[in-house]
Motif scaffolding. Structure first.
Motif, PDB file in Angstrom:
ATOM      1  N   ASP A 194     -16.743  10.769  -8.952  1.00  0.00           N
ATOM      2  CA  ASP A 194     -17.712  11.863  -8.864  1.00  0.00           C
ATOM      3  C   ASP A 194     -18.159  12.337 -10.239  1.00  0.00           C
ATOM      4  O   ASP A 194     -19.327  12.675 -10.434  1.00  0.00           O
ATOM      5  CB  ASP A 194     -17.127  13.019  -8.051  1.00  0.00           C
ATOM      6  N   SER A 195     -17.250  12.336 -11.210  1.00  0.00           N
ATOM      7  CA  SER A 195     -17.664  12.790 -12.540  1.00  0.00           C
ATOM      8  C   SER A 195     -18.610  11.764 -13.172  1.00  0.00           C
ATOM      9  O   SER A 195     -19.560  12.145 -13.871  1.00  0.00           O
ATOM     10  CB  SER A 195     -16.462  13.066 -13.437  1.00  0.00           C
ATOM     11  N   ALA A 196     -18.390  10.457 -12.906  1.00  0.00           N
ATOM     12  CA  ALA A 196     -19.322   9.447 -13.422  1.00  0.00           C
ATOM     13  C   ALA A 196     -20.694   9.617 -12.774  1.00  0.00           C
ATOM     14  O   ALA A 196     -21.725   9.502 -13.431  1.00  0.00           O
ATOM     15  CB  ALA A 196     -18.780   8.039 -13.152  1.00  0.00           C
ATOM     16  N   LEU A 197     -20.695   9.902 -11.466  1.00  0.00           N
ATOM     17  CA  LEU A 197     -21.972  10.083 -10.768  1.00  0.00           C
ATOM     18  C   LEU A 197     -22.708  11.314 -11.282  1.00  0.00           C
ATOM     19  O   LEU A 197     -23.928  11.311 -11.409  1.00  0.00           O
ATOM     20  CB  LEU A 197     -21.739  10.207  -9.259  1.00  0.00           C
ATOM     21  N   ALA A 198     -21.940  12.359 -11.595  1.00  0.00           N
ATOM     22  CA  ALA A 198     -22.566  13.590 -12.079  1.00  0.00           C
ATOM     23  C   ALA A 198     -23.259  13.349 -13.417  1.00  0.00           C
ATOM     24  O   ALA A 198     -24.247  14.017 -13.746  1.00  0.00           O
ATOM     25  CB  ALA A 198     -21.514  14.686 -12.209  1.00  0.00           C
TER      26      ALA A 198
ATOM     27  N   SER B 194      -9.223   8.896  -1.485  1.00  0.00           N
ATOM     28  CA  SER B 194      -8.377   8.658  -2.655  1.00  0.00           C
ATOM     29  C   SER B 194      -8.149   9.948  -3.445  1.00  0.00           C
ATOM     30  O   SER B 194      -9.090  10.716  -3.657  1.00  0.00           O
ATOM     31  CB  SER B 194      -9.042   7.630  -3.571  1.00  0.00           C
ATOM     32  N   PRO B 195      -6.924  10.174  -3.910  1.00  0.00           N
ATOM     33  CA  PRO B 195      -6.692  11.348  -4.767  1.00  0.00           C
ATOM     34  C   PRO B 195      -7.409  11.226  -6.115  1.00  0.00           C
ATOM     35  O   PRO B 195      -7.508  12.213  -6.844  1.00  0.00           O
ATOM     36  CB  PRO B 195      -5.166  11.355  -4.945  1.00  0.00           C
TER      37      PRO B 195
ATOM     38  N   MET C 144       0.825  -1.218   0.000  1.00  0.00           N
ATOM     39  CA  MET C 144       0.000   0.000   0.000  1.00  0.00           C
ATOM     40  C   MET C 144       0.857   1.265   0.000  1.00  0.00           C
ATOM     41  O   MET C 144       1.965   1.275   0.513  1.00  0.00           O
ATOM     42  CB  MET C 144      -0.886   0.028   1.247  1.00  0.00           C
ATOM     43  N   SER C 145       0.291   2.300  -0.588  1.00  0.00           N
ATOM     44  CA  SER C 145       0.877   3.630  -0.417  1.00  0.00           C
ATOM     45  C   SER C 145      -0.194   4.478   0.271  1.00  0.00           C
ATOM     46  O   SER C 145      -1.322   4.021   0.464  1.00  0.00           O
ATOM     47  CB  SER C 145       1.274   4.222  -1.774  1.00  0.00           C
ATOM     48  N   ASP C 146       0.134   5.674   0.628  1.00  0.00           N
ATOM     49  CA  ASP C 146      -0.875   6.525   1.257  1.00  0.00           C
ATOM     50  C   ASP C 146      -1.919   6.937   0.237  1.00  0.00           C
ATOM     51  O   ASP C 146      -1.600   7.024  -0.949  1.00  0.00           O
ATOM     52  CB  ASP C 146      -0.209   7.766   1.874  1.00  0.00           C
ATOM     53  N   PRO C 147      -3.194   7.113   0.627  1.00  0.00           N
ATOM     54  CA  PRO C 147      -3.681   7.194   2.014  1.00  0.00           C
ATOM     55  C   PRO C 147      -3.900   5.834   2.700  1.00  0.00           C
ATOM     56  O   PRO C 147      -4.092   5.816   3.912  1.00  0.00           O
ATOM     57  CB  PRO C 147      -5.015   7.936   1.868  1.00  0.00           C
TER      58      PRO C 147
ATOM     59  N   CYS D 205     -10.836  -2.391  -3.906  1.00  0.00           N
ATOM     60  CA  CYS D 205     -10.737  -3.342  -5.018  1.00  0.00           C
ATOM     61  C   CYS D 205      -9.540  -3.017  -5.911  1.00  0.00           C
ATOM     62  O   CYS D 205      -9.426  -1.918  -6.459  1.00  0.00           O
ATOM     63  CB  CYS D 205     -12.037  -3.270  -5.818  1.00  0.00           C
ATOM     64  N   ARG D 206      -8.660  -4.013  -6.070  1.00  0.00           N
ATOM     65  CA  ARG D 206      -7.464  -3.829  -6.909  1.00  0.00           C
ATOM     66  C   ARG D 206      -7.840  -3.700  -8.387  1.00  0.00           C
ATOM     67  O   ARG D 206      -7.186  -2.993  -9.153  1.00  0.00           O
ATOM     68  CB  ARG D 206      -6.487  -5.013  -6.734  1.00  0.00           C
ATOM     69  N   CYS D 207      -8.861  -4.437  -8.811  1.00  0.00           N
ATOM     70  CA  CYS D 207      -9.253  -4.387 -10.222  1.00  0.00           C
ATOM     71  C   CYS D 207      -9.841  -3.016 -10.555  1.00  0.00           C
ATOM     72  O   CYS D 207      -9.589  -2.459 -11.623  1.00  0.00           O
ATOM     73  CB  CYS D 207     -10.267  -5.478 -10.529  1.00  0.00           C
ATOM     74  N   GLN D 208     -10.638  -2.489  -9.611  1.00  0.00           N
ATOM     75  CA  GLN D 208     -11.226  -1.163  -9.837  1.00  0.00           C
ATOM     76  C   GLN D 208     -10.125  -0.095  -9.914  1.00  0.00           C
ATOM     77  O   GLN D 208     -10.167   0.799 -10.763  1.00  0.00           O
ATOM     78  CB  GLN D 208     -12.202  -0.834  -8.716  1.00  0.00           C
ATOM     79  N   ALA D 209      -9.135  -0.219  -9.024  1.00  0.00           N
ATOM     80  CA  ALA D 209      -8.020   0.733  -9.058  1.00  0.00           C
ATOM     81  C   ALA D 209      -7.311   0.662 -10.411  1.00  0.00           C
ATOM     82  O   ALA D 209      -6.997   1.687 -11.025  1.00  0.00           O
ATOM     83  CB  ALA D 209      -7.040   0.432  -7.921  1.00  0.00           C
ATOM     84  N   PHE D 210      -7.086  -0.565 -10.891  1.00  0.00           N
ATOM     85  CA  PHE D 210      -6.395  -0.719 -12.178  1.00  0.00           C
ATOM     86  C   PHE D 210      -7.243  -0.189 -13.328  1.00  0.00           C
ATOM     87  O   PHE D 210      -6.758   0.539 -14.196  1.00  0.00           O
ATOM     88  CB  PHE D 210      -6.038  -2.191 -12.425  1.00  0.00           C
ATOM     89  N   HIS D 211      -8.535  -0.589 -13.327  1.00  0.00           N
ATOM     90  CA  HIS D 211      -9.442  -0.146 -14.389  1.00  0.00           C
ATOM     91  C   HIS D 211      -9.447   1.372 -14.522  1.00  0.00           C
ATOM     92  O   HIS D 211      -9.421   1.923 -15.619  1.00  0.00           O
ATOM     93  CB  HIS D 211     -10.878  -0.570 -14.051  1.00  0.00           C
ATOM     94  N   LEU D 212      -9.508   2.063 -13.384  1.00  0.00           N
ATOM     95  CA  LEU D 212      -9.755   3.506 -13.426  1.00  0.00           C
ATOM     96  C   LEU D 212      -8.475   4.339 -13.417  1.00  0.00           C
ATOM     97  O   LEU D 212      -8.482   5.480 -13.880  1.00  0.00           O
ATOM     98  CB  LEU D 212     -10.661   3.922 -12.261  1.00  0.00           C
ATOM     99  N   THR D 213      -7.369   3.788 -12.882  1.00  0.00           N
ATOM    100  CA  THR D 213      -6.150   4.606 -12.794  1.00  0.00           C
ATOM    101  C   THR D 213      -4.973   3.996 -13.551  1.00  0.00           C
ATOM    102  O   THR D 213      -3.951   4.659 -13.729  1.00  0.00           O
ATOM    103  CB  THR D 213      -5.691   4.789 -11.325  1.00  0.00           C
ATOM    104  N   GLY D 214      -5.101   2.714 -13.934  1.00  0.00           N
ATOM    105  CA  GLY D 214      -3.982   2.057 -14.605  1.00  0.00           C
ATOM    106  C   GLY D 214      -2.940   1.521 -13.640  1.00  0.00           C
ATOM    107  O   GLY D 214      -1.941   0.942 -14.059  1.00  0.00           O
ATOM    108  N   ASP D 215      -3.162   1.704 -12.336  1.00  0.00           N
ATOM    109  CA  ASP D 215      -2.212   1.215 -11.328  1.00  0.00           C
ATOM    110  C   ASP D 215      -2.988   0.441 -10.266  1.00  0.00           C
ATOM    111  O   ASP D 215      -3.745   1.022  -9.483  1.00  0.00           O
ATOM    112  CB  ASP D 215      -1.482   2.405 -10.696  1.00  0.00           C
ATOM    113  N   ALA D 216      -2.788  -0.891 -10.237  1.00  0.00           N
ATOM    114  CA  ALA D 216      -3.553  -1.748  -9.332  1.00  0.00           C
ATOM    115  C   ALA D 216      -3.193  -1.534  -7.866  1.00  0.00           C
ATOM    116  O   ALA D 216      -3.913  -1.973  -6.982  1.00  0.00           O
ATOM    117  CB  ALA D 216      -3.351  -3.219  -9.709  1.00  0.00           C
ATOM    118  N   ALA D 217      -2.089  -0.875  -7.593  1.00  0.00           N
ATOM    119  CA  ALA D 217      -1.662  -0.678  -6.202  1.00  0.00           C
ATOM    120  C   ALA D 217      -2.153   0.645  -5.612  1.00  0.00           C
ATOM    121  O   ALA D 217      -1.860   0.960  -4.466  1.00  0.00           O
ATOM    122  CB  ALA D 217      -0.139  -0.753  -6.106  1.00  0.00           C
ATOM    123  N   ARG D 218      -2.897   1.404  -6.408  1.00  0.00           N
ATOM    124  CA  ARG D 218      -3.414   2.669  -5.861  1.00  0.00           C
ATOM    125  C   ARG D 218      -4.642   2.413  -4.987  1.00  0.00           C
ATOM    126  O   ARG D 218      -5.271   1.360  -5.067  1.00  0.00           O
ATOM    127  CB  ARG D 218      -3.799   3.633  -6.997  1.00  0.00           C
ATOM    128  N   THR D 219      -4.979   3.372  -4.157  1.00  0.00           N
ATOM    129  CA  THR D 219      -6.206   3.303  -3.363  1.00  0.00           C
ATOM    130  C   THR D 219      -7.393   3.210  -4.312  1.00  0.00           C
ATOM    131  O   THR D 219      -7.423   3.878  -5.348  1.00  0.00           O
ATOM    132  CB  THR D 219      -6.303   4.567  -2.488  1.00  0.00           C
TER     133      THR D 219
END
Lengths: 380, 95
Positions: free
Chosen positions: A349-353, A342-343, A304-307, A321-335
């Motif tokens: 939020d933009s998808a929800l909007a 999460s940064p 893990m990294s912060d946060p 979820c690691r898959c969600q992190a990868f899907h949306l940021t390209g990095d599976a180790a991100r929050t």
């Protein structure tokens, strides 16, 4: 266990999700299978599946989910169920119900299936068949009768999305009328096919709030009518401020084997292309569970990294979820971006909007690779 | 099903295992397990002893009496609380 001494402790797995085949008569746009579906020719043989099941038992698996695609598309399903049950495992069949006749239900019960999860798409045939891309609704009603008639306990699963969430109450009532002991309502998750269709599947906040009320009212209504089924409602993590404890932690309790024998920590993990893919035909399951790079990649908290790294919830939600992190940021180790800390939360939020912006007709339906279309439509 | 305080819910009159629930011993883990449709519960000795008596024929008094025959310090309220927790897991149902 001190984290510094030992980065993680690996316990034996409890469950195996066996995706016996990716063939399916339905084409639901939120299908949990990967976009790259396995063609029939690449499926494990009966003997190979039996070996996988035996190996799983040997490393501690006590619960076997026979799933797909549509597991009934495999003629050897009763044989595999019997093999699993003979090891003492709990055998859970996850099915669309298409092709589940009374005779087959009785045979599967006789071969040791403990429990059946039957999917429904909606409360009425029109919208149900529309989203399934097949005339399936009536078959499902008959399948429910076959399941309960065979004495098998029934869970009805429904994926909720913008197109059906307004009928939550009627969907629950139908499931109860079909004799379900459990009703599992899960909001569509956004991986693979679901992510492709996110803009047409994601409900609005108002729709979600109304469905929460509908579920509570249904609980009261059906509890008052008698014993009542267990109604489970899993809300989309997009609307939660904190991530879900995905899979109860990466490679902690369960593993998945795909139709071609790929062994994954979760059914979505094939999207994480930065991880090497293990296969049951090339390496023993025990080695994959305990020693493989893919399974060890996100165990414990050291990755893990912060946060997440300093978060007091890291042992409860495992960073999401690691898959969600990868899907949306390209990095599976991100929050996990659904986390408010999460940064990358702005991605959610933009998808929800934009939720509610497109008509339902824009679904991308789940379809097999072109070369496999003929065998898939032959189904069972 | 409402999820009120456990004390108000109380145990079923003659509890038995819920639909789709199986009690088993797992040699690999040297533990008694309760297998449910979507989860596995690893049982401690107390829970295993109580669940073994949940066959739909015994009421709370009979379960408590059977436990007292075999164990010391059996508390009726503890049995009630345990059964209520198991009921919330849908592990036991009415007889």
């Amino acid at each position: 266990m001190a984290e510094a001494d030992r980065p993680w402790e690996v316990a034996a797995p409890f469950g195996l999700l066996a995706e016996l085949t990716h063939r399916c008569p339905l084409h639901c746009p939120y299908c949990a299978n990967p976009i790259q579906l396995t063609p029939r020719a690449d499926e494990l043989t009966t003997a190979q599946w039996k070996d996988v099941i035996s190996q799983a038992h040997a490393i501690g698996v006590v619960q076997l989910h026979l799933s797909g695609g549509e597991p009934l598309a495999r003629a050897d399903l009763p044989e595999l169920a019997f093999h699993a049950r003979s090891s003492g495992a709990y055998v859970n069949l996850v099915t669309s119900g298409v092709g589940l006749t009374r005779e087959r239900a009785l045979l599967l019960a006789d071969r040791g299936v403990d429990h059946v999860q039957l999917s429904l798409q909606d409360a009425d045939a029109g919208p149900a068949d529309y989203v399934a891309g097949a005339r399936a609704h009536q078959c499902k009603l008959a399948a429910a009768k076959a399941i309960t008639g065979a004495g098998l306990p029934l869970t009805v699963n429904i994926v909720l999305h913008r197109g059906n969430i307004g009928r939550t109450a009627r969907i629950i009532d139908l499931a109860v009328a079909l004799g379900a002991d459990r009703v599992e309502l899960a909001n569509a998750q956004f991986y693979g096919w679901g992510l492709l269709n996110r803009s047409t599947l994601l409900p609005t906040r108002d729709q979600l709030d109304a469905s929460l009320v509908a579920v509570e009212q249904a609980r009261t209504r059906h509890a008052a009518a008698g014993r009542g089924p267990h109604i489970v409602h899993v809300v989309s993590d997009y609307y939660a401020g904190r991530p879900k404890p995905c899979m109860d932690g990466w490679a902690r309790r369960q593993l998945t084997v795909t139709p071609s024998g790929d062994v994954l920590p979760c059914p979505g993990a094939s999207v994480i292309r930065s991880l090497p893919v293990e296969n049951a035909l090339r390496r023993p399951l025990a080695e994959i569970w305990y020693d493989s790079e893919a399974f060890n990649a996100f165990r414990g908290t050291g990755w893990m990294s912060d946060p997440c790294r300093s978060c007091p919830s890291r042992h409860e939600d495992f960073g999401g979820c690691r898959c969600q992190a990868f899907h949306l940021t390209g990095d599976a180790a991100r929050t996990d971006p659904v986390c408010r800390l999460s940064p990358d939360r702005a991605l959610i939020d933009s998808a929800l909007a934009q939720a509610g912006g497109l008509p339902q007709a824009d679904h991308v339906m789940r379809t097999p690779p072109v070369a496999d279309a003929r065998t898939a439509s032959e189904g069972r | 099903m409402t999820t009120g305080p456990t004390a108000a819910v109380g145990p079923a009159p003659a509890p038995r295992l819920g639909p789709g629930v199986r009690f088993t011993h797992d040699a690999a883990r040297a533990a008694d397990l309760l297998l449910l449709p979507e989860k596995v519960l690893v049982l401690n000795t107390t829970a295993a002893a109580v669940l073994a008596l949940c066959d739909g024929s015994r009421g709370l008094d009979e379960i408590t009496a059977a436990l007292k025959d075999r164990y010391e310090h059996v508390n009726r309220q503890d049995v009630i609380d345990l059964l209520a927790r198991l009921e919330q897991h849908r592990a036991v149902a009415h007889g």
